[in-house]
Design a protein around this motif. Structure first.
Motif, PDB file in Angstrom:
ATOM      1  N   SER A  70       0.827  -1.206   0.000  1.00 32.87           N
ATOM      2  CA  SER A  70       0.000   0.000   0.000  1.00 32.87           C
ATOM      3  C   SER A  70       0.860   1.254   0.000  1.00 32.87           C
ATOM      4  O   SER A  70       2.021   1.224   0.413  1.00 32.87           O
ATOM      5  CB  SER A  70      -0.930   0.011   1.220  1.00 32.87           C
ATOM      6  OG  SER A  70      -0.179   0.045   2.425  1.00 32.87           O
ATOM      7  N   ARG A  71       0.246   2.343  -0.475  1.00 28.26           N
ATOM      8  CA  ARG A  71       0.928   3.636  -0.496  1.00 28.26           C
ATOM      9  C   ARG A  71      -0.094   4.736  -0.673  1.00 28.26           C
ATOM     10  O   ARG A  71      -1.135   4.535  -1.310  1.00 28.26           O
ATOM     11  CB  ARG A  71       1.944   3.698  -1.638  1.00 28.26           C
ATOM     12  CG  ARG A  71       3.060   4.709  -1.412  1.00 28.26           C
ATOM     13  CD  ARG A  71       3.693   5.146  -2.720  1.00 28.26           C
ATOM     14  NE  ARG A  71       2.829   6.082  -3.435  1.00 28.26           N
ATOM     15  CZ  ARG A  71       3.110   6.576  -4.643  1.00 28.26           C
ATOM     16  NH1 ARG A  71       4.191   6.186  -5.283  1.00 28.26           N
ATOM     17  NH2 ARG A  71       2.292   7.425  -5.223  1.00 28.26           N
ATOM     18  N   LYS A  72       0.191   5.915  -0.090  1.00 28.97           N
ATOM     19  CA  LYS A  72      -0.665   7.070  -0.337  1.00 28.97           C
ATOM     20  C   LYS A  72      -0.489   7.553  -1.769  1.00 28.97           C
ATOM     21  O   LYS A  72       0.565   7.363  -2.386  1.00 28.97           O
ATOM     22  CB  LYS A  72      -0.304   8.210   0.630  1.00 28.97           C
ATOM     23  CG  LYS A  72      -0.915   8.081   2.013  1.00 28.97           C
ATOM     24  CD  LYS A  72      -0.669   9.365   2.801  1.00 28.97           C
ATOM     25  CE  LYS A  72      -1.424   9.345   4.119  1.00 28.97           C
ATOM     26  NZ  LYS A  72      -1.304  10.636   4.836  1.00 28.97           N
ATOM     27  N   SER A  77      -1.797  13.454   0.398  1.00 28.62           N
ATOM     28  CA  SER A  77      -3.096  12.859   0.100  1.00 28.62           C
ATOM     29  C   SER A  77      -3.713  12.203   1.334  1.00 28.62           C
ATOM     30  O   SER A  77      -3.004  11.743   2.234  1.00 28.62           O
ATOM     31  CB  SER A  77      -2.962  11.829  -1.015  1.00 28.62           C
ATOM     32  OG  SER A  77      -4.195  11.165  -1.240  1.00 28.62           O
ATOM     33  N   ALA A  78      -5.018  12.134   1.342  1.00 26.42           N
ATOM     34  CA  ALA A  78      -5.734  11.444   2.416  1.00 26.42           C
ATOM     35  C   ALA A  78      -6.015   9.986   2.057  1.00 26.42           C
ATOM     36  O   ALA A  78      -6.495   9.234   2.898  1.00 26.42           O
ATOM     37  CB  ALA A  78      -7.052  12.158   2.701  1.00 26.42           C
ATOM     38  N   TRP A  79      -5.691   9.587   0.846  1.00 23.78           N
ATOM     39  CA  TRP A  79      -6.098   8.277   0.351  1.00 23.78           C
ATOM     40  C   TRP A  79      -4.915   7.325   0.210  1.00 23.78           C
ATOM     41  O   TRP A  79      -3.934   7.638  -0.451  1.00 23.78           O
ATOM     42  CB  TRP A  79      -6.801   8.426  -0.996  1.00 23.78           C
ATOM     43  CG  TRP A  79      -8.002   9.333  -0.926  1.00 23.78           C
ATOM     44  CD1 TRP A  79      -8.039  10.657  -1.241  1.00 23.78           C
ATOM     45  CD2 TRP A  79      -9.302   8.995  -0.467  1.00 23.78           C
ATOM     46  NE1 TRP A  79      -9.290  11.164  -1.018  1.00 23.78           N
ATOM     47  CE2 TRP A  79     -10.095  10.167  -0.543  1.00 23.78           C
ATOM     48  CE3 TRP A  79      -9.899   7.820  -0.008  1.00 23.78           C
ATOM     49  CZ2 TRP A  79     -11.437  10.190  -0.178  1.00 23.78           C
ATOM     50  CZ3 TRP A  79     -11.235   7.845   0.354  1.00 23.78           C
ATOM     51  CH2 TRP A  79     -11.985   9.017   0.269  1.00 23.78           C
ATOM     52  N   THR A  80      -5.042   6.166   0.858  1.00 25.50           N
ATOM     53  CA  THR A  80      -4.040   5.109   0.764  1.00 25.50           C
ATOM     54  C   THR A  80      -4.628   3.953  -0.024  1.00 25.50           C
ATOM     55  O   THR A  80      -5.725   3.471   0.281  1.00 25.50           O
ATOM     56  CB  THR A  80      -3.612   4.620   2.163  1.00 25.50           C
ATOM     57  OG1 THR A  80      -3.012   5.702   2.871  1.00 25.50           O
ATOM     58  CG2 THR A  80      -2.600   3.487   2.059  1.00 25.50           C
ATOM     59  N   VAL A 119      -8.649   6.066   4.462  1.00 22.61           N
ATOM     60  CA  VAL A 119      -8.869   7.508   4.508  1.00 22.61           C
ATOM     61  C   VAL A 119      -8.199   8.090   5.746  1.00 22.61           C
ATOM     62  O   VAL A 119      -8.401   7.604   6.861  1.00 22.61           O
ATOM     63  CB  VAL A 119     -10.379   7.833   4.530  1.00 22.61           C
ATOM     64  CG1 VAL A 119     -10.589   9.335   4.388  1.00 22.61           C
ATOM     65  CG2 VAL A 119     -11.107   7.097   3.431  1.00 22.61           C
ATOM     66  N   ASP A 120      -7.406   9.155   5.549  1.00 17.65           N
ATOM     67  CA  ASP A 120      -6.688   9.828   6.627  1.00 17.65           C
ATOM     68  C   ASP A 120      -7.416  11.123   6.973  1.00 17.65           C
ATOM     69  O   ASP A 120      -7.387  12.091   6.210  1.00 17.65           O
ATOM     70  CB  ASP A 120      -5.255  10.118   6.180  1.00 17.65           C
ATOM     71  CG  ASP A 120      -4.403  10.758   7.267  1.00 17.65           C
ATOM     72  OD1 ASP A 120      -4.963  11.216   8.281  1.00 17.65           O
ATOM     73  OD2 ASP A 120      -3.170  10.806   7.093  1.00 17.65           O
ATOM     74  N   GLY A 178     -10.636   5.827  11.235  1.00 19.42           N
ATOM     75  CA  GLY A 178      -9.670   4.891  10.665  1.00 19.42           C
ATOM     76  C   GLY A 178     -10.299   3.984   9.638  1.00 19.42           C
ATOM     77  O   GLY A 178      -9.970   2.797   9.551  1.00 19.42           O
ATOM     78  N   VAL A 179     -11.214   4.531   8.861  1.00 16.98           N
ATOM     79  CA  VAL A 179     -12.000   3.724   7.939  1.00 16.98           C
ATOM     80  C   VAL A 179     -11.172   3.273   6.741  1.00 16.98           C
ATOM     81  O   VAL A 179     -10.427   4.050   6.138  1.00 16.98           O
ATOM     82  CB  VAL A 179     -13.229   4.516   7.438  1.00 16.98           C
ATOM     83  CG1 VAL A 179     -13.994   3.715   6.397  1.00 16.98           C
ATOM     84  CG2 VAL A 179     -14.133   4.867   8.602  1.00 16.98           C
ATOM     85  N   THR A 180     -11.289   2.001   6.402  1.00 14.04           N
ATOM     86  CA  THR A 180     -10.768   1.451   5.162  1.00 14.04           C
ATOM     87  C   THR A 180     -11.899   0.705   4.479  1.00 14.04           C
ATOM     88  O   THR A 180     -12.551  -0.143   5.101  1.00 14.04           O
ATOM     89  CB  THR A 180      -9.591   0.491   5.405  1.00 14.04           C
ATOM     90  OG1 THR A 180      -8.515   1.202   6.015  1.00 14.04           O
ATOM     91  CG2 THR A 180      -9.105  -0.117   4.096  1.00 14.04           C
TER      92      THR A 180
END
Length: 214
Positions: A70-72, A77-80, A119-120, A178-180
């Motif tokens: 994984s990576r942002k 960015s807020a998205w990983t 989401v960050d 801490g939603v994924t």
């Protein structure tokens, strides 16, 4: 009678001279430096060093993420993003799951990627977005495409429309905590463009992450 003492004296002198010559110790000249001193003064030969070339950043087209990595999209960015799995010939599974599903057109195949998107909230707050109260949507924030080896790209709007019962764009709005979210991306791709292709995810600013199907 006077001759004998002279002979004895001469013989004694010769004997003493011979003893003196036999018992002498040869002169030894010491070396200028002892072995220890030589070792200390010798300069060791340095091994040549070679610098390793800098590896490309993981998540680029040259070095795509592998499934599970994984990576942002970018540092800000807020998205990983991460790819969980790929099915590069998914038509049979899609048709089996839904008898009303439309099959791919001739020369096309359906491909499916299952992704996780984190989401960050702090990163969103820096952008003026209140994730706790306003939430954020994957469908309006991240665009998925499949890029063939020749550089042509495909998304959900190209070719025959396809879908699964777990599409990521149907996951709804996400909020703080801490939603994924995980879900599928499905698209039609020409059959001769699948091999050697890569998944690509990007935001509106075109920050992007590349992912290998396998």
């Amino acid at each position: 009678m006077k001759i004998r003492p002279l002979l004895i004296g001469a013989a004694a002198a010769a004997l003493l001279a011979g003893c003196s010559a036999g018992s002498g110790t040869p002169e030894v000249t010491p070396s200028q430096e002892s072995p220890a001193e030589v070792a200390e003064t010798e300069t060791p030969t340095e091994e040549p060093t070679t610098e390793e070339p800098e590896a490309p950043t993981t998540g680029t087209r040259e070095a795509p993420l592998k499934p599970g990595e994984s990576r942002k999209l970018s540092d800000e960015s807020a998205w990983t993003l991460s790819l969980n799995s790929s099915n590069l010939d998914a038509a049979a599974a899609i048709m089996a799951a839904d008898e009303f599903a439309q099959p791919p057109a001739e020369g096309e195949v359906f491909i499916v990627g299952n992704f996780s998107v984190g989401v960050d909230g702090e990163a969103l707050a820096a952008q003026g977005i209140d994730l706790a109260n306003d939430g954020a949507d994957v469908w309006s924030s991240v665009l998925f495409t499949y890029v063939a080896a020749d550089g042509t790209s495909y998304d959900g709007t190209t070719g025959t429309m396809c879908y699964t019962d777990n599409m990521i764009y149907n996951q709804g709005t996400v909020y703080q905590g801490g939603v994924t979210v995980s879900g599928d991306v499905c698209m039609a791709v020409p059959a001769d463009k699948v091999a050697g292709g890569l998944w690509r995810a990007a935001n509106m600013q075109n920050d992007n992450v590349w992912m290998s199907p396998s």
